[in-house]
Design an enzyme around this catalytic site. Structure first.
Site, PDB file in Angstrom:
ATOM      1  CG  HIS A 181      -2.179   0.776   1.077  1.00  0.00           C
ATOM      2  ND1 HIS A 181      -2.174   2.140   0.812  1.00  0.00           N
ATOM      3  CD2 HIS A 181      -3.484   0.434   1.184  1.00  0.00           C
ATOM      4  CE1 HIS A 181      -3.421   2.582   0.763  1.00  0.00           C
ATOM      5  NE2 HIS A 181      -4.230   1.571   0.976  1.00  0.00           N
ATOM      6  CG  ASP A 412     -14.677  -4.884 -20.566  1.00  0.00           C
ATOM      7  OD1 ASP A 412     -14.065  -5.955 -20.785  1.00  0.00           O
ATOM      8  OD2 ASP A 412     -15.623  -4.500 -21.270  1.00  0.00           O
TER       9      ASP A 412
END
Length: 473
Positions: A181, A412
């Site tokens: 992170h 996508d």
């Protein structure tokens, strides 16, 4: 570059590792050496070595050979093109001894591991179902981050990211990313993954290029970077190693969807209570606020207590606010790095489990958001200490990860929306939030609890939603 492999040491009962590649930016596309300093927003994530694991499942009704021939080359090539702009993910986290300071360093030829595996036993439909599942069932699909490398002078070089693609022959495949992170927060990561997906799917790229100049963009009015660096550099190096919590054997994870009508009914309930308490127009009543309030109440009510609970004890709720959305700070949405301020609020147990618990929670969370919108840096000096405070609270605290604003289901790669996407965690004190695949305006919530508590949690949640629906008519 690739290495043929026969199995996965830890997960060979579920997956077979077929090949392992190293993927980096195209040669010559990034300057030979780039050093990026950490801002004060980044340093707490380095101190506690927090990692994030996000998985995406896609439908792909073709055999493994078809995947290797038609899909894999494009996935790797588009990733390489993406890393040209998001190169910190294929760089090294450099953690030198004092007086030098930690930073990100990209050197010509730096790459990240890209693992290709095949599922041998797991049913994909079971993995993407909306029923509670064993929290360990997704572990075989998570890539293991490479071990840090120590130089002679004690400097640690830490690879920040690993990616694993797992094929489910004739059904689909999963892409799982594991990263530190300290390199990037959720917004920066999702900009990266969408950039990669758009190139892979040969679509027009609507994601702007990332901005890496941290010193120019991030203001540090309280001089916290030097304070946090002092804490970091004076702590034992083992403090920076990932803390692995033991996972109870009966723990399950459940991803469920709060539909748009659920959310609207919650808003009506909270707004009606605001009106009766003279707070109408003063409280921040948002989808985030009402969703968190409901989950917090249900979680506390579902706890299995061995002794009579103390109604006066304070229970804490932790969440993060992305500074890119705070107009006062003028930080671009394309800023690459960490840009989160910590927020926490507390309520006495008897109020939270009382008749107006959801409203009480909404007031506490909403007021904290309003406060930080007005004074973003008010409590920013607690950014480092909030991690240790949360870690010491055990069951007295609940924290939120993720956000519906990331639009994870818009990722996508050319095969449509993910069948499922979620943040992987096995801590009962963490709840993940995301957008959802089908439900317009709904929110996907991920919870990990013991089986008994999960059954109780689901019953309490259903009761609240039914009761709120009646009141909203």
């Amino acid at each position: 570059m690739s290495n043929k492999m026969n199995n996965h040491d830890d997960h060979d009962h579920k997956v077979k590792v077929i090949e392992q590649f190293q993927v980096g930016p195209p040669p010559g596309s990034v300057p030979i050496s780039i050093s990026i300093p950490f801002s004060f927003f980044d340093l707490p994530w380095l101190f506690y070595s927090v990692t994030t694991k996000r998985i995406f499942f896609y439908e792909f009704p073709h055999p493994t050979t078809h995947f290797f021939q038609k899909v894999l080359p494009n996935l790797k090539h588009s990733l390489s093109l993406t890393l040209q702009h998001f190169f910190p993910f294929s760089s090294k986290i450099v953690f030198p001894p004092k007086p030098h300071t930690p930073h990100i360093l990209y050197s010509e030829g730096d790459t990240l591991p890209f693992i290709v595996a095949e599922s041998t036993t797991t049913n994909l439909n079971n993995l993407v179902s909306d029923t509670p599942r064993d929290v360990t069932c997704l572990h075989p699909f998570v890539p293991i981050l490479p071990s840090p490398h120590a130089l002679e002078d004690g400097t640690l070089l830490i690879p920040p990211m690993a990616i694993q693609v797992t094929i489910f022959p004739n059904y689909g495949f999963a892409i799982c990313i594991n990263f530190y992170h300290v390199i990037a927060d959720g917004r920066a990561f999702h900009n990266f993954i969408k950039f990669w997906a758009s190139i892979c799917g040969s679509r027009e790229n609507s994601i702007a290029l990332p901005l890496h100049d941290r010193d120019m963009i991030i203001q540090d009015p309280k001089g916290l970077k030097s304070v946090f660096l002092e804490t970091l550099c004076n702590s034992p190096r083992k403090s920076t190693l990932t803390i692995v919590r033991d996972v109870p054997s009966d723990m399950v994870r459940h991803c469920f969807v709060l539909r748009n009508d659920h959310v609207e009914n919650l808003k009506k309930l909270v707004s009606a209570n605001c009106q009766s308490h003279g707070l109408l127009g003063t409280l921040h009543v948002s989808t985030f606020v009402v969703t968190c309030s409901l989950i917090w109440v249900c979680k506390v009510k579902s706890e299995v207590m061995n002794t009579l609970p103390n109604g006066d004890e304070e229970l804490y709720f932790y969440f993060w606010i992305d500074c890119r959305y705070l107009a006062k700070l003028k930080i671009p949405l394309t800023y690459f790095g960490n840009c989160l301020i910590n927020a926490n609020t507390a309520i006495k147990r008897n109020k939270l489990v009382g008749q107006n618990g959801i409203f009480e929670a909404a007031v506490a969370i909403g007021n904290k958001i309003r406060e930080l919108q007005s004074e973003p840096y008010k409590n920013v000096d607690t950014l480092m200490s909030c991690f240790s405070k949360f870690g010491s609270m055990e069951q007295h605290a609940l924290a939120i990860a993720g956000s519906p604003k990331f639009d994870a289901y818009e990722t996508d790669f050319g095969w449509g929306k993910p069948m499922l996407s979620e943040v992987l965690q096995a801590d009962s004190r963490l709840v993940s939030l995301s957008d959802c695949r089908e439900k317009e305006g709904g929110i996907q919530v991920g919870v990990a609890l013991g089986r008994t508590q999960m059954h109780k949690f689901n019953s309490i949640l259903e009761h609240h939603l039914a009761d709120i629906a009646i009141k909203g008519e």
